[in-house]
Design a protein around this motif. Structure first.
Motif, PDB file in Angstrom:
ATOM      1  N   THR A  79       5.147  63.407  21.622  1.00  0.00           N
ATOM      2  CA  THR A  79       4.310  62.240  21.910  1.00  0.00           C
ATOM      3  C   THR A  79       5.155  60.977  22.025  1.00  0.00           C
ATOM      4  OG1 THR A  79       2.473  63.260  20.715  1.00  0.00           O
ATOM      5  CG2 THR A  79       2.337  60.894  21.101  1.00  0.00           C
ATOM      6  N   SER A  80       6.069  60.776  21.085  1.00  0.00           N
ATOM      7  CA  SER A  80       6.929  59.585  21.110  1.00  0.00           C
ATOM      8  C   SER A  80       7.823  59.572  22.339  1.00  0.00           C
ATOM      9  CB  SER A  80       7.790  59.523  19.849  1.00  0.00           C
ATOM     10  OG  SER A  80       6.997  59.347  18.710  1.00  0.00           O
ATOM     11  N   ILE A  81       8.426  60.700  22.614  1.00  0.00           N
ATOM     12  CA  ILE A  81       9.337  60.783  23.765  1.00  0.00           C
ATOM     13  C   ILE A  81       8.567  60.594  25.062  1.00  0.00           C
ATOM     14  CG2 ILE A  81      10.866  62.330  25.046  1.00  0.00           C
ATOM     15  CD1 ILE A  81      11.714  63.450  22.261  1.00  0.00           C
ATOM     16  N   ASP A  82       7.396  61.197  25.195  1.00  0.00           N
ATOM     17  CA  ASP A  82       6.578  61.034  26.409  1.00  0.00           C
ATOM     18  C   ASP A  82       6.153  59.584  26.598  1.00  0.00           C
ATOM     19  OD1 ASP A  82       6.829  63.711  26.977  1.00  0.00           O
ATOM     20  OD2 ASP A  82       4.794  64.242  26.326  1.00  0.00           O
ATOM     21  N   LEU A  83       5.757  58.918  25.514  1.00  0.00           N
ATOM     22  CA  LEU A  83       5.360  57.516  25.590  1.00  0.00           C
ATOM     23  C   LEU A  83       6.536  56.649  26.043  1.00  0.00           C
ATOM     24  CD1 LEU A  83       3.230  55.269  25.052  1.00  0.00           C
ATOM     25  CD2 LEU A  83       4.169  55.124  22.751  1.00  0.00           C
ATOM     26  N   PHE A  84       7.703  56.899  25.472  1.00  0.00           N
ATOM     27  CA  PHE A  84       8.889  56.137  25.840  1.00  0.00           C
ATOM     28  C   PHE A  84       9.246  56.367  27.307  1.00  0.00           C
ATOM     29  CE2 PHE A  84      13.481  55.374  26.081  1.00  0.00           C
ATOM     30  CZ  PHE A  84      13.519  54.062  25.645  1.00  0.00           C
ATOM     31  N   HIS A  85       9.239  57.631  27.734  1.00  0.00           N
ATOM     32  CA  HIS A  85       9.555  57.941  29.140  1.00  0.00           C
ATOM     33  C   HIS A  85       8.546  57.323  30.099  1.00  0.00           C
ATOM     34  CE1 HIS A  85      13.110  60.426  28.945  1.00  0.00           C
ATOM     35  NE2 HIS A  85      12.596  61.097  27.932  1.00  0.00           N
ATOM     36  N   SER A  86       7.290  57.332  29.751  1.00  0.00           N
ATOM     37  CA  SER A  86       6.265  56.709  30.596  1.00  0.00           C
ATOM     38  C   SER A  86       6.522  55.217  30.743  1.00  0.00           C
ATOM     39  CB  SER A  86       4.871  56.930  30.015  1.00  0.00           C
ATOM     40  OG  SER A  86       4.534  58.284  30.065  1.00  0.00           O
ATOM     41  N   PHE A  87       6.879  54.582  29.648  1.00  0.00           N
ATOM     42  CA  PHE A  87       7.197  53.158  29.686  1.00  0.00           C
ATOM     43  C   PHE A  87       8.393  52.904  30.604  1.00  0.00           C
ATOM     44  CE2 PHE A  87       9.965  49.793  28.029  1.00  0.00           C
ATOM     45  CZ  PHE A  87       9.159  48.689  28.287  1.00  0.00           C
ATOM     46  N   ILE A  88       9.451  53.682  30.432  1.00  0.00           N
ATOM     47  CA  ILE A  88      10.678  53.513  31.211  1.00  0.00           C
ATOM     48  C   ILE A  88      10.396  53.661  32.705  1.00  0.00           C
ATOM     49  CG2 ILE A  88      12.926  54.571  31.721  1.00  0.00           C
ATOM     50  CD1 ILE A  88      12.731  52.826  29.134  1.00  0.00           C
ATOM     51  N   GLU A  89       9.577  54.641  33.062  1.00  0.00           N
ATOM     52  CA  GLU A  89       9.266  54.890  34.473  1.00  0.00           C
ATOM     53  C   GLU A  89       8.582  53.703  35.133  1.00  0.00           C
ATOM     54  OE1 GLU A  89      10.146  57.410  36.517  1.00  0.00           O
ATOM     55  OE2 GLU A  89      11.377  58.050  34.823  1.00  0.00           O
ATOM     56  N   THR A  90       7.829  52.913  34.385  1.00  0.00           N
ATOM     57  CA  THR A  90       7.069  51.813  34.973  1.00  0.00           C
ATOM     58  C   THR A  90       7.700  50.444  34.759  1.00  0.00           C
ATOM     59  OG1 THR A  90       5.679  51.622  33.002  1.00  0.00           O
ATOM     60  CG2 THR A  90       4.896  53.075  34.764  1.00  0.00           C
ATOM     61  N   ALA A  91       8.688  50.345  33.898  1.00  0.00           N
ATOM     62  CA  ALA A  91       9.324  49.054  33.600  1.00  0.00           C
ATOM     63  C   ALA A  91      10.382  48.746  34.660  1.00  0.00           C
ATOM     64  CB  ALA A  91       9.947  49.077  32.208  1.00  0.00           C
ATOM     65  N   GLU A  93      12.278  46.279  34.941  1.00  0.00           N
ATOM     66  CA  GLU A  93      13.489  45.681  34.370  1.00  0.00           C
ATOM     67  C   GLU A  93      14.542  46.739  34.041  1.00  0.00           C
ATOM     68  OE1 GLU A  93       9.905  43.244  33.021  1.00  0.00           O
ATOM     69  OE2 GLU A  93      10.410  45.357  33.210  1.00  0.00           O
ATOM     70  N   VAL A  94      14.095  47.959  33.768  1.00  0.00           N
ATOM     71  CA  VAL A  94      15.015  49.044  33.422  1.00  0.00           C
ATOM     72  C   VAL A  94      15.529  49.663  34.712  1.00  0.00           C
ATOM     73  CG1 VAL A  94      15.291  51.248  32.233  1.00  0.00           C
ATOM     74  CG2 VAL A  94      13.808  49.478  31.259  1.00  0.00           C
ATOM     75  N   ILE A  95      16.826  49.480  34.970  1.00  0.00           N
ATOM     76  CA  ILE A  95      17.387  50.009  36.207  1.00  0.00           C
ATOM     77  C   ILE A  95      18.138  51.321  35.992  1.00  0.00           C
ATOM     78  CG2 ILE A  95      17.412  47.831  37.449  1.00  0.00           C
ATOM     79  CD1 ILE A  95      20.277  47.410  36.703  1.00  0.00           C
ATOM     80  N   GLU A  96      18.419  51.653  34.746  1.00  0.00           N
ATOM     81  CA  GLU A  96      18.993  52.950  34.394  1.00  0.00           C
ATOM     82  C   GLU A  96      18.535  53.319  32.990  1.00  0.00           C
ATOM     83  OE1 GLU A  96      23.252  53.357  34.712  1.00  0.00           O
ATOM     84  OE2 GLU A  96      23.309  52.101  36.508  1.00  0.00           O
ATOM     85  N   CYS A  97      18.370  54.609  32.764  1.00  0.00           N
ATOM     86  CA  CYS A  97      18.040  55.116  31.431  1.00  0.00           C
ATOM     87  C   CYS A  97      18.708  56.469  31.266  1.00  0.00           C
ATOM     88  CB  CYS A  97      16.526  55.256  31.256  1.00  0.00           C
ATOM     89  SG  CYS A  97      16.066  56.053  29.687  1.00  0.00           S
ATOM     90  N   ALA A  98      19.353  56.650  30.122  1.00  0.00           N
ATOM     91  CA  ALA A  98      19.992  57.937  29.836  1.00  0.00           C
ATOM     92  C   ALA A  98      19.783  58.276  28.365  1.00  0.00           C
ATOM     93  CB  ALA A  98      21.484  57.878  30.142  1.00  0.00           C
ATOM     94  N   SER A  99      19.479  59.542  28.095  1.00  0.00           N
ATOM     95  CA  SER A  99      19.484  59.985  26.701  1.00  0.00           C
ATOM     96  C   SER A  99      20.944  60.253  26.350  1.00  0.00           C
ATOM     97  CB  SER A  99      18.612  61.225  26.507  1.00  0.00           C
ATOM     98  OG  SER A  99      19.042  62.275  27.325  1.00  0.00           O
ATOM     99  N   ILE A 100      21.311  59.898  25.130  1.00  0.00           N
ATOM    100  CA  ILE A 100      22.718  59.942  24.747  1.00  0.00           C
ATOM    101  C   ILE A 100      22.887  60.608  23.391  1.00  0.00           C
ATOM    102  CG2 ILE A 100      23.379  57.929  26.114  1.00  0.00           C
ATOM    103  CD1 ILE A 100      23.216  56.241  23.542  1.00  0.00           C
ATOM    104  N   THR A 101      24.130  60.971  23.092  1.00  0.00           N
ATOM    105  CA  THR A 101      24.463  61.492  21.771  1.00  0.00           C
ATOM    106  C   THR A 101      24.893  60.336  20.890  1.00  0.00           C
ATOM    107  OG1 THR A 101      26.776  61.848  22.383  1.00  0.00           O
ATOM    108  CG2 THR A 101      25.252  63.692  22.739  1.00  0.00           C
ATOM    109  N   GLY A 102      24.942  60.586  19.613  1.00  0.00           N
ATOM    110  CA  GLY A 102      25.430  59.566  18.701  1.00  0.00           C
ATOM    111  C   GLY A 102      24.315  58.877  17.936  1.00  0.00           C
TER     112      GLY A 102
END
Length: 154
Positions: A79-91, A93-102
Motif C-alpha cells: 500500500t505504501s509503495i503503491d501510494l508513493f509510486h502513484s504520487f511520483i507518476e503524477t508529480a 516536478e519529479v523528473i527522475e525516480c529510482a529505487s536505491i540501496t542503502g
C-alpha cells in the motif's frame, strides 16, 4: 532480438537527433531509406525505442532549482509503495525516480522554480503523503553533463 551494427547505429543517431527524417537517418547509417525505416519500426515495436521527446532548457522555463531528494518510507508495505509510486507518476516536478540501496528507499530528481518552491513541494506534497519517514535534499549547484543518451556498443 540481437541487434546488428545498423540497428545500433540507428539507436545512436536517433538519441542525438530524434527528429531526423528517414533520409537523414539512412544517410547517417549507410542504408537506403526503406530498409532503414523497417529497422527503425522494428526497434520501436520491440521496445528498444520507447518514445521520442524534446530536450527542454529548464532555466528558460524558470526552473532554477534542481535537487536530488532522497526518500525513506515508513514501511515497505504494498500500500505504501503503491501510494508513493502513484504520487511520483503524477508529480510533474519529479523528473527522475529510482529505487536505491542503502539508507534511503528512493532518490528523486526534482525541478522547481526556486529553493522555496522546492521546500513547498517537499513539505506540502511529499511529506504529506503519510508514508514518508524522512527526506534528505542535495541541491544541484551545476550540471557538468546531461546526456540522456545511453551508450550503444558497436
Amino acid at each position: 532480438m540481437m541487434l546488428d551494427n545498423f540497428e545500433r547505429l540507428i539507436l545512436k543517431f536517433l538519441q542525438q537527433n530524434g527528429r531526423a527524417s528517414t533520409q537523414e537517418l539512412s544517410d547517417a547509417v549507410g542504408l537506403s531509406p526503406s530498409p532503414c525505416w523497417r529497422r527503425m519500426k522494428k526497434l520501436e515495436d520491440e521496445g528498444y525505442i520507447t518514445r521520442y521527446a524534446a530536450i527542454v532548457d529548464g532555466k528558460k522555463l524558470g526552473l532554477h532549482a534542481l535537487a536530488y531528494v532522497h526518500v525513506s518510507l515508513m514501511d515497505h508495505s504494498e500500500t505504501s509503495i503503491d501510494l508513493f509510486h502513484s504520487f511520483i507518476e503524477t508529480a510533474e516536478e519529479v523528473i527522475e525516480c529510482a529505487s536505491i540501496t542503502g539508507e534511503f528507499d528512493f532518490v528523486l530528481k526534482v525541478a522547481a522554480t526556486d529553493p522555496e518552491d522546492l521546500e513547498r513541494f517537499i513539505m506540502k506534497r511529499i511529506n504529506r503523503l503519510g508514508v514518508v519517514r524522512t527526506t534528505t535534499t542535495n541541491f544541484i549547484l551545476r550540471q557538468s553533463k546531461v546526456a540522456g543518451a545511453l551508450p550503444v556498443a558497436l
